[in-house]
Write an enzyme that holds these catalytic residues in place. Structure first.
Site, PDB file in Angstrom:
ATOM      1  CD  GLU A 179      27.942  25.701  32.536  1.00 39.34           C
ATOM      2  OE1 GLU A 179      27.363  25.333  31.506  1.00 39.34           O
ATOM      3  OE2 GLU A 179      28.649  26.730  32.580  1.00 39.34           O
ATOM      4  CG  LEU A 204      28.138  27.082  26.641  1.00 35.92           C
ATOM      5  CD1 LEU A 204      28.961  28.289  26.190  1.00 35.92           C
ATOM      6  CD2 LEU A 204      28.784  25.811  26.139  1.00 35.92           C
TER       7      LEU A 204
HETATM    8  N1  PMP Z   1      28.296  23.795  29.625  1.00 38.50           N
HETATM    9  C1  PMP Z   1      29.628  23.756  29.457  1.00 38.50           C
HETATM   10  C2  PMP Z   1      30.498  24.391  30.482  1.00 38.50           C
HETATM   11  C3  PMP Z   1      30.180  23.108  28.335  1.00 38.50           C
HETATM   12  O1  PMP Z   1      31.522  23.083  28.169  1.00 38.50           O
HETATM   13  C4  PMP Z   1      29.319  22.484  27.406  1.00 38.50           C
HETATM   14  C5  PMP Z   1      29.853  21.738  26.216  1.00 38.50           C
HETATM   15  N2  PMP Z   1      30.892  22.347  25.582  1.00 38.50           N
HETATM   16  C6  PMP Z   1      27.934  22.551  27.623  1.00 38.50           C
HETATM   17  C7  PMP Z   1      27.462  23.223  28.744  1.00 38.50           C
HETATM   18  C8  PMP Z   1      26.955  21.922  26.667  1.00 38.50           C
HETATM   19  O2  PMP Z   1      26.836  22.663  25.491  1.00 38.50           O
HETATM   20  P1  PMP Z   1      26.457  21.967  24.109  1.00 38.50           P
HETATM   21  O3  PMP Z   1      25.146  21.274  24.349  1.00 38.50           O
HETATM   22  O4  PMP Z   1      26.318  23.080  23.151  1.00 38.50           O
HETATM   23  O5  PMP Z   1      27.543  21.000  23.794  1.00 38.50           O
END
Ligand code: PMP
Length: 284
Positions: A179, A204
Site C-alpha cells: 500500500e 490497513l
Molecule cells: N493504508 C495506510 C497505511 C494508511 O495509513 C491509511 C490512512 N490512514 C490508509 C491505508 C487508508 O485508510 P482510510 O481509507 O481508512 O483512510
C-alpha cells in the site's frame, strides 16, 4: 486562533491540552488512531471509522473507552466548537499513563485525544495534476491491519519521496505492492479492470477502500483484489490511491515512469466524482 481539543472528557484550548510523559502512546507507540473527514460540516463514514477503532483496540486487548454514540457526540461537538466545515478529525486512544514497563498495566486508564484540522479536501490541486510516487521496501511490522500510531517508517517514506521529487511512496514486500505510506494503492489494467491488493494483515483495511470498491462494482466496473508488482503498475492504464483525507487521488508517475498518458485517467477521475457525490449524500 486556538482550537478546542478533546482530552479525556474535557474540551480545552489547545495550549492547555496535555498528556502525561508516562503515557504509553509516547513511550511505546502503544496506541491506535483514526482520521475522519469532514465536508460541509458533516462526517464522512463515521461508522466505518468507529468500527475499525473498536477492532484495532480489540486486537491490542485495549479497553474501548467510549461507546459509538459517545464518540459521535465528541466528533460533532468538536466540529461545532471549532466551526469546522472542511477538514479532518484526528482521534487517538492509547493504553494511558503507567510506570514504564513492557508488560501492559493491569488496569489501564486509556488516554483519549481528539482534535480538528481545517483543510481544503474537495478542491485539491493534486486531484487535477495527479501524484508522483516512488517505490520503497515495506519494512513495517506484520500487523498493518491494526491502525497503530507507529508511523515513523511511513514518515521516512514520505521524506524519501520528497527528496526524490515525488509526492508519496508505495511500499513493496516480496515483489508486490502492499500500500502507500498513508493510503491504499490501485491500478487500472489495459482491459479496464481495477486491481488492488486483497485484505489481510499486510495492509490497513481502508474505510475509503471499502466504499470506493462498492461504488466501482455498483457502476459495473470490474474489480480484482490481488497483489500487483511495480512493473505491472508501470504498464497499467491508470493508477490511484484512496484514503479518508484524499478520497480518490490519481497517480501519474511511478519511479520516474509515466503511467498511461501521464495524466489523471478517466477511471480515477470518475471514481473520485462518484465517491464525493455518494459520501456527501450519506454524510452525517
Ligand atoms: N493504508 C495506510 C497505511 C494508511 O495509513 C491509511 C490512512 N490512514 C490508509 C491505508 C487508508 O485508510 P482510510 O481509507 O481508512 O483512510
Amino acid at each position: 486562533m486556538s482550537r478546542t481539543v478533546y482530552v479525556n472528557g474535557a474540551y480545552l484550548p489547545e495550549e492547555e491540552a496535555k498528556v502525561s510523559v508516562f503515557d504509553r502512546g509516547f513511550l511505546f507507540a502503544d496506541g491506535v488512531y483514526e482520521v475522519t473527514s469532514v465536508i460541509d460540516g458533516k462526517l464522512i463514514d463515521f461508522e466505518g471509522h468507529a468500527r475499525r477503532l473498536a477492532r484495532s483496540l480489540g486486537e491490542l486487548e485495549m479497553p474501548n473507552p467510549l461507546t459509538e454514540d459517545a464518540l459521535l457526540a465528541i466528533h460533532r461537538e468538536l466540529v461545532a466548537r471549532n466551526d469546522l466545515t472542511e477538514g479532518m478529525i484526528y482521534l487517538q486512544v492509547t493504553r494511558g499513563a503507567a510506570d514504564r514497563d513492557f508488560a501492559y498495566p493491569k488496569d489501564p486508564d486509556p488516554t483519549v485525544v481528539l482534535f480538528t484540522q481545517a483543510r481544503s479536501l474537495v478542491d485539491s490541486p493534486a486531484a487535477r495534476t495527479g501524484m508522483k510516487v516512488i517505490s520503497i521496501p515495506d519494512i513495517r511490522w506484520g500487523r498493518r491491519d491494526i491502525k497503530t500510531v507507529q508511523l515513523l517508517y511511513p514518515s521516512m517514506g514520505k521524506m524519501a519521496a520528497k527528496k526524490a521529487g515525488a509526492d508519496d511512496a508505495w511500499m513493496v514486500e516480496d515483489g508486490f505492492v502492499t500500500e502507500g505510506t498513508s493510503n491504499n494503492a490501485y491500478i487500472v489494467t489495459r482491459t479496464g479492470k481495477i486491481v488492488t491488493r486483497h485484505l489481510g494483515e499486510e495492509i490497513l483495511h481502508g474505510i475509503t477502500r471499502a466504499a470506493v470498491l462498492r461504488f466501482a462494482r455498483e457502476a459495473q466496473m470490474e474489480v480484482e483484489e490481488r497483489p500487483f508488482t511495480i512493473a505491472e503498475a508501470q504498464e497499467a492504464e491508470e493508477a490511484f490511491i484512496t484514503s479518508a483525507s484524499t478520497f480518490v487521488m490519481p497517480v501519474v508517475e511511478l519511479d520516474g515512469t509515466p503511467i498511461g498518458t501521464g495524466k489523471p485517467g478517466p477511471v480515477a477521475t470518475r471514481l473520485r466524482e462518484i465517491y464525493l457525490e455518494e459520501t456527501r449524500k450519506a454524510a452525517t
